[in-house]
Design a protein around this motif. Sequence first.
Motif, mmCIF file in Angstrom:
data_model
loop_
_atom_site.group_PDB
_atom_site.id
_atom_site.type_symbol
_atom_site.label_atom_id
_atom_site.label_comp_id
_atom_site.label_asym_id
_atom_site.label_seq_id
_atom_site.Cartn_x
_atom_site.Cartn_y
_atom_site.Cartn_z
ATOM 1 N N ILE A 1 0.880 -1.167 0.000
ATOM 2 C CA ILE A 1 0.000 0.000 0.000
ATOM 3 C C ILE A 1 0.917 1.217 0.000
ATOM 4 O O ILE A 1 1.918 1.254 0.732
ATOM 5 C CB ILE A 1 -0.924 0.053 1.233
ATOM 6 C CG1 ILE A 1 -1.813 -1.186 1.280
ATOM 7 C CG2 ILE A 1 -1.782 1.310 1.201
ATOM 8 C CD1 ILE A 1 -2.765 -1.205 2.456
ATOM 9 N N GLY A 2 0.604 2.162 -0.837
ATOM 10 C CA GLY A 2 1.386 3.382 -0.891
ATOM 11 C C GLY A 2 0.518 4.520 -1.365
ATOM 12 O O GLY A 2 -0.638 4.317 -1.754
ATOM 13 N N ASN A 3 1.081 5.696 -1.326
ATOM 14 C CA ASN A 3 0.351 6.893 -1.725
ATOM 15 C C ASN A 3 0.666 7.206 -3.192
ATOM 16 O O ASN A 3 1.763 7.655 -3.503
ATOM 17 C CB ASN A 3 0.767 8.043 -0.806
ATOM 18 C CG ASN A 3 0.093 9.350 -1.160
ATOM 19 O OD1 ASN A 3 -0.799 9.386 -2.014
ATOM 20 N ND2 ASN A 3 0.522 10.412 -0.509
ATOM 21 N N ASP A 43 -3.499 9.639 -2.066
ATOM 22 C CA ASP A 43 -4.320 8.652 -2.769
ATOM 23 C C ASP A 43 -3.784 7.276 -2.398
ATOM 24 O O ASP A 43 -3.000 6.670 -3.121
ATOM 25 C CB ASP A 43 -4.236 8.893 -4.289
ATOM 26 C CG ASP A 43 -5.080 7.878 -5.058
ATOM 27 O OD1 ASP A 43 -5.914 7.193 -4.426
ATOM 28 O OD2 ASP A 43 -4.886 7.776 -6.282
ATOM 29 N N ASN A 44 -4.197 6.795 -1.216
ATOM 30 C CA ASN A 44 -3.717 5.491 -0.770
ATOM 31 C C ASN A 44 -4.186 4.414 -1.730
ATOM 32 O O ASN A 44 -5.367 4.342 -2.070
ATOM 33 C CB ASN A 44 -4.220 5.194 0.646
ATOM 34 C CG ASN A 44 -3.440 5.971 1.678
ATOM 35 O OD1 ASN A 44 -2.252 6.232 1.490
ATOM 36 N ND2 ASN A 44 -4.100 6.363 2.753
ATOM 37 N N THR A 45 -3.243 3.616 -2.181
ATOM 38 C CA THR A 45 -3.536 2.641 -3.228
ATOM 39 C C THR A 45 -2.957 1.287 -2.860
ATOM 40 O O THR A 45 -1.837 1.194 -2.348
ATOM 41 C CB THR A 45 -2.919 3.128 -4.563
ATOM 42 O OG1 THR A 45 -3.449 4.434 -4.850
ATOM 43 C CG2 THR A 45 -3.237 2.191 -5.705
ATOM 44 N N LEU A 46 -3.762 0.261 -3.090
ATOM 45 C CA LEU A 46 -3.289 -1.108 -2.889
ATOM 46 C C LEU A 46 -2.726 -1.625 -4.213
ATOM 47 O O LEU A 46 -3.391 -1.544 -5.247
ATOM 48 C CB LEU A 46 -4.458 -1.997 -2.437
ATOM 49 C CG LEU A 46 -4.153 -3.501 -2.338
ATOM 50 C CD1 LEU A 46 -3.251 -3.794 -1.132
ATOM 51 C CD2 LEU A 46 -5.445 -4.299 -2.234
ATOM 52 N N TYR A 47 -1.508 -2.129 -4.176
ATOM 53 C CA TYR A 47 -0.889 -2.669 -5.375
ATOM 54 C C TYR A 47 -0.748 -4.178 -5.221
ATOM 55 O O TYR A 47 -0.223 -4.649 -4.203
ATOM 56 C CB TYR A 47 0.500 -2.061 -5.590
ATOM 57 C CG TYR A 47 0.482 -0.564 -5.748
ATOM 58 C CD1 TYR A 47 0.218 0.018 -6.977
ATOM 59 C CD2 TYR A 47 0.728 0.265 -4.656
ATOM 60 C CE1 TYR A 47 0.199 1.397 -7.128
ATOM 61 C CE2 TYR A 47 0.709 1.639 -4.790
ATOM 62 C CZ TYR A 47 0.447 2.207 -6.025
ATOM 63 O OH TYR A 47 0.422 3.564 -6.163
#
Lengths: 687, 386
Positions: free
Chosen positions: B296-298, B307-311
């Motif tokens: 998870i990163g921004n 914009d926290n995003t799951l990769y």
Amino acid sequence: MRRCLLALCFLYLGSFLGAGAFSMPIRPAAEDTLRAATVSSTFGSLVVPQTITAGEIRTVTSLPEAIRRFSGVQIRDYGGVGGLKTVNVRSLGSEHTGVFIDGIQVDNAQNMQVDLGRFGLDDLAGVSLFAGQKTAPLQSAKEYSSASSLYLETAAPSFKGGARDNLRFGAGAGSFGTISPKAAWEHLFSNGTSLRLGGEGVGSNGRYRFHVKDFRQYPDGTVAGYDTTMVRQNCDLRSIRLEGGLFGSASARASWNVRAYFYGSERGLPGPVYKRAGDYPLSEDRQSDRDAFLQGRYVRALGKSWTISGKAKYSFSHLEYADFPELRPELQAARFNYRNHSAYASMAAMFRPGGKLRLNLAQDLQYDYLDSDMRDFAYPGRLSSWSALSAMAGTGPLDVSATILGLVVKDGFLSGGARKSALRSVLMPSLVVKWKVTDGFALDGFAKRSYRMPTFNDLYYTTVGSKTLEPEDALQFDLGACWDVLASGSRTLSFKTDVYWNRLKNKIIAVPTSNQFRWSMYNIGKVAVLGSDVRAEYGRRIGKGTVGALVRYTFQQSRDRTTSSPSTGSGTGIAGSGTYDIKWNGQIPYIPLHSGSANLFGELDGWRLDVTFFATGERFTTSANLPAYRLAPWTTLDAAVSKDMSLRSGEMRLKLCLNNLLDEQYEIVDNYPMPGFNFLFKVEYSF
Amino acid sequence: MKKCALLVFSVAAMAIAVGCSKDETTSKDSGLAGVNVAVGEKKAAFSKLFVLNEGNFQKNNSTLDFFRFSDGNYVSDAFGSMNPAVVQGLGDTGNDLVLHEGKLWVVMNASGAVHVLDAKNEILLKTIHIPDPRYIAFDKAYAYVSSYAGAVYGGEETVGRVYRISLSTYSVDGTIEVGCQPEGIAVSGDKLCVANSGGYNPVHDDTISVIDLATFKVTGTIKVASNLHFLKADSEGNLWVSTYGESTWTQDADGNWNQSMSEPMGLYKWSGTLYVVKDVHVSCMTVCDDGYVYSIGNAAEMSGGYDNTLYKIPIKGGTVIPTSLSKTDAARVGNPYGILVNPKNGDIYIADADYTGPGKVWCFTKDLKYKWSAVAGMLPAHMVLR
């Protein structure tokens, strides 16, 4: 986490000064103003401050001990001889409290923390606390700018029976291996000017035992835990304080004084108590300080309707902090040096157009500069200008004072190899009303908006600072009543009570940026305070003796209303997003809902006995008021006995202070244990 | 401090084994009730989700919690409850948590300790002293711990170390110098790899130190990128390494100052050659047995936005699947600080850190539908399933 927080630790390394006073809440006549402005900067104030007299000061061993007798005040004390001690008035934070020595503020542009442990008690005429707005004649503009103000007032030398010289020698010894010799010389020149030179040294190993304990109860009723005794280490202190004062003789037209101060210290920073494995030392960090200032003030009457005053100050402080690599004696320590220069000048004029109207006009200028050998340092400089206009009007029973203060701050700093600047300005209005209902009963109230400028640490600390911060915004409303129930010659009984509502906005808090591992300061905190201070004082003369009692109680409901974070934006906290709902509306860290104290004293024949009891209710280390973050309530009992007597041609004073008689084990700041029972014996001879 | 520590009084710890065992599978910690946060699952693939709360630096408030699948209860400070006589509890700044052969290994950075716990009941078996430990990895006979080795911020350049702990004696039996301020550590084949951050140096380190397990000697370095952080090995022999990122200040046209990222919290894959895993940001990451790396990163990190995003990154290569949390139930997560994925059902556990107050642990399905959440301790970060 650790890397970010390591950096934060440096932020709160403070350096600083501090020092004393009395007040006469009467409306001054024209010539009184002159005398007042030099004798006492609290003189003639519309608002009656809380005051500790010279007599009471004599019964304590340090300034913070005296100040915690005020209502509405929390002393933040990291424990021990060398531990930082700051004052927080009405939950607004210690940065919102201005500390003034003889009417001139003690500054610390780096972090705005003034360490009250560095000021001597000798020669103090009194200590006064103005919660809210001080409104006295010839106030400098800066004196209007803090949310609350603490005044330390120095007494001018007095000479008995035609003497031209006073000499004073003293020494103290007590717990923690503390030894403190001191000496002072006072001289009266033929033109009426007097001089005082004095100094005090303190040496202490600072060590004391404390308990680390934790017990928990299980659902079946069993209790298990541990209670261990440890010794505080690396808390030694060596300090020297040198002070000089020149006091002009008070003529009818002008008066002045000049004061010089130096404080140097070298100390261990014991740090918080946390678990360390094996033989690892908890902390080997060291700190040394050199603080000096030279300040003066001058007051002069011009005709019947004008009085003017000028003040000036130059101060310098040097802080060196050394961090030693853990278990690696072959490696050099990391050393951080901070040099803070500050120059200040103020002009104030009071104009009486006639009748009951009084106008006070003041303009102050100050320049601060911070130098450091830290990597990528911003070398910030700050030029501040305060302009104040205050009008006071009185009809006898009703007095009103209205003030408008403008503050413009221009910072210059180094960024990316070039000098940049930032401008901030605020307007701070205030209104004070006092209504004398009957001779012994008065109502007063104030409304005040004040701002706390971001410190150099808030703004320019490498990797943590933020260059876009706004000032913290404090709004205060207060209603109070004073009632002198008894004021006869032999008995006095008075009550003072206040109810107040404070709101703090744009509180500066360090949180991660868009990158989790880069921290910065944000204006996101909000606090709402509903508080009440109650104070009752009783005194009685019995024969040659006097007995008295002072009881105070403070209620402070200080709620965390922060609802935003940089990542979740504003207004999302209450809906259960993120983690803000756990803290919402919780009591803010370190502020007890209930606290109070009681002091009993008796005086007879040069003897004085004081017994003081303090109680502080439970506190939490975060606004999440869960049991895991609770700090236990504490109570302490102190006693002091002193004896003044004539010895040959001089005066001898003996004093024994017994602190924390019941050996209470407690913490004011989480993981910074306070000492148990301790004592200090002092002897002083003056002739 | 410890030199003078004098144990005055301590109460027998195990009096609190409240659970009157009805059968041998009932753990001694079954008496810890906790707070019910979810519907219990009798046939869950795992018995517990352990959560290590880092705690605030020098506040001694690191704690170990667990979520119990059988009754859906969340138990806070299980270590403290099961080991009440251990002075100052778990200690300060929990930095890594690994389950290895039935034992929980807890790395305590500021306390300079590695605790070995019985994973069945969180009872402390052994504490090993290591200065400034960061992360831990295992092979058959040893545990390896990366360590800053006494370095201080602003001090002279100090190389870090790897300490080797024998799993037969539970004591340090070797140490070796690596790069500056080493962080993530992983065993891959017959090599031990350590990511060096150099975070205390003006110019950050950018290498992985490679150590031969048989000889315990550094045999080489792999140059990756500045300021390395996490390092994980997968079952295919790849290394996944993330960076802390770099930032600078800039002034916009209106004179306002903005902190912006010059280097992202990026992800790199090493499989004999180095690949940049493009457009992936890493606040936290995990390698899951289902064949994916999750992080998870921004996504808006570089512009200073959020914009926290799951990769979801396939281990064998292929397209990265990003999902912006804002469009899912996981929008409620504030500051994702730790992630773990359940390899059996795909549930995603996110540790949400608050920094000034307790954090939360969130559980979402693989489609990011909300399942449950619990109030954790200070800075929940590291999780393992048992």
